[in-house]
Design an enzyme around this catalytic site. Sequence first.
Site, short mmCIF file in Angstrom:
data_model
loop_
_atom_site.label_atom_id
_atom_site.label_comp_id
_atom_site.label_asym_id
_atom_site.label_seq_id
_atom_site.Cartn_x
_atom_site.Cartn_y
_atom_site.Cartn_z
CE LYS A 22 22.62 2.86 -22.00
NZ LYS A 22 21.85 3.66 -22.83
CG ASN A 23 20.94 6.86 -20.67
OD1 ASN A 23 21.73 5.92 -21.65
ND2 ASN A 23 19.97 6.97 -20.08
CB CYS A 116 13.39 -0.56 -29.77
SG CYS A 116 12.58 -0.01 -27.98
NE ARG A 121 12.82 3.34 -26.04
CZ ARG A 121 13.68 3.62 -25.25
NH1 ARG A 121 14.42 2.66 -25.90
NH2 ARG A 121 14.74 4.61 -24.80
CG ASP A 304 16.90 3.24 -18.03
OD1 ASP A 304 16.03 2.96 -18.54
OD2 ASP A 304 17.53 3.85 -18.36
NE ARG A 396 22.01 -0.95 -27.03
CZ ARG A 396 20.98 -1.05 -26.01
NH1 ARG A 396 19.86 -2.00 -26.43
NH2 ARG A 396 21.03 0.59 -27.04
C1 UD1 Z 1 16.12 7.24 -22.55
C2 UD1 Z 1 17.15 6.97 -21.40
C3 UD1 Z 1 16.24 5.86 -21.36
C4 UD1 Z 1 15.35 5.72 -20.49
C5 UD1 Z 1 14.09 6.04 -20.59
C6 UD1 Z 1 13.31 7.51 -19.59
C7 UD1 Z 1 18.80 7.50 -22.71
C8 UD1 Z 1 19.96 7.62 -24.14
N1 UD1 Z 1 17.61 6.71 -23.01
O1 UD1 Z 1 15.45 7.04 -23.77
O2 UD1 Z 1 17.89 4.50 -20.81
O3 UD1 Z 1 14.73 4.64 -20.22
O4 UD1 Z 1 14.92 7.65 -21.13
O5 UD1 Z 1 13.93 8.06 -18.96
O6 UD1 Z 1 18.98 8.45 -22.06
N2 UD1 Z 1 8.62 9.34 -26.62
C9 UD1 Z 1 7.43 9.59 -27.51
N3 UD1 Z 1 7.96 10.80 -29.00
C10 UD1 Z 1 9.30 11.04 -29.00
C11 UD1 Z 1 9.59 10.57 -27.44
C12 UD1 Z 1 9.38 10.08 -26.92
O7 UD1 Z 1 6.12 9.45 -27.77
O8 UD1 Z 1 9.21 11.76 -29.02
C13 UD1 Z 1 7.93 8.50 -25.78
C14 UD1 Z 1 8.46 6.86 -25.85
O9 UD1 Z 1 8.23 6.46 -25.91
C15 UD1 Z 1 8.10 6.65 -23.85
C16 UD1 Z 1 8.49 7.93 -23.15
O10 UD1 Z 1 8.39 9.08 -24.25
O11 UD1 Z 1 7.39 6.11 -23.06
C17 UD1 Z 1 9.84 8.67 -22.72
O12 UD1 Z 1 10.68 7.95 -23.41
P1 UD1 Z 1 11.87 9.07 -23.48
O13 UD1 Z 1 12.18 10.26 -22.59
O14 UD1 Z 1 12.34 10.18 -24.48
O15 UD1 Z 1 13.38 7.94 -23.20
P2 UD1 Z 1 14.47 8.02 -24.31
O16 UD1 Z 1 14.72 9.62 -24.41
O17 UD1 Z 1 14.51 7.02 -25.88
#
Ligand code: UD1
Length: 416
Positions: A22-23, A116, A121, A304, A396
Amino acid sequence: MQKLAIQGGTPLHGEVRISGAKNAALPIMCASLLTSDDFQLTNLPDMHDVATMAKLLQYIGVRISSDAQSTHFNGANLDKLEAPYDMVKTMRAAILVLGPLVSRFGEARVSLPGGCAIGSRPVDLHIKGLQAMGAEIHIEHGYIHATAKRLKGARICFDLVSVTGTENLMMAATLADGISILENAAREPEVVDLANCLIAMGAKITGAGSDIIHIEGVEKLHGAAHDVMPDRIESGTFLVAAAAAGGNIMLTHSRADTFDNVLDKLREAGADITVSGSNINLVMHKRPTAINVRTAPYPAFPTDMQAQFMALNTIAQGSSIVVETIFENRFMHVQELRRLGAQIDVEGNTAVITGCDHLEGATVMATDLRASASLVIAGLVAQGETIIDRIYHLDRGYEQLEAKLSALGAQVRRIR
Ligand code: UD1
């Protein structure tokens, strides 16, 4: 609302084919926005998030068609450079259209994802990165409105490791003017899969899989055909299920090298694991041993998989500590596991689990995707029947979960 009824206590036996990740699929589908040529994907998993992403791309104007093997995308005539609130709110990964759209068309309007269930996030790192590449960004009426004549290559150092942040900016940089360097980039295998797809489209990218990625922007990307990598989280979920319920299962079409850390933890819990090419065999005929887990960005233990290992620890021999360092609110499964008799204490981002010799079936509620998977695992080992409510979370991100579990001998049925 659909539910899942699980009669626990049956060991798992047999073979299960692992689906596309998925990711990896979600960002790679967004790469279709970067070219006007035909773009073809195989091993795309059939699940709600992928369908939601397809809907969003079609809303933007991408033509999508499927045959038995592949899904074809064509982004030659895009008319709406935006991702509306209704679609972003159901799937945060919709933010991944932002980078490609600004990069190819110089404009995009994408709804802010909002909160969420597993934490706040934010997307500040995505926005800061695009600003560093010269995009003008305004937040208006809950939307990110980004404009740029042409993005310019930049050096971007992420404050925090962000998976979709890295993917969004890597896609944006492929068509930017000049060289971009992403530092403290995410090293997840899904980032590498996306980079491989972009390279097949003509992008000049080196370093994906390390924490420094170099991208030299090109004028244009062309079409490509790409096979989506196997889902390491689905793989891990089935292996944990078999380690908890006992049995002997074989995963096919998987990739052990993408989740070594999880396999090591399962061995520590007492499972016999052998890898042969894309097959992974797990044999477990005893009570698991409790194992400590601390989540962190790849290659460390994935957030995850945290909930699934928590479920395993609830019936393990001994006590364990699970520390969640990525998301601030990712222990919602604890309340539900307790309803099955699990002994778990939580203090901040740390859970202490005292293994008990059995769980008892009860009605529980799924709260997010991986939390739901942990409840399924707990249901497979609990005595009697467990009913899991709100399983749309599972739909999902897992392809045919109950059909695959049933094929392994589990007593699972969907209540419609
Ligand atoms: C992706 C994965 C999700 C997984 C996560 C962490 C996908 C579609 N989803 O989510 O399944 O659980 O990586 O491995 O690939 N953060 C900020 N600012 C930002 C972006 C992130 O503060 O602009 C923080 C987030 O709140 C979190 C951390 O950084 O605490 C890591 O998040 P991130 O790696 O961005 O998660 P996703 O990419 O949303």
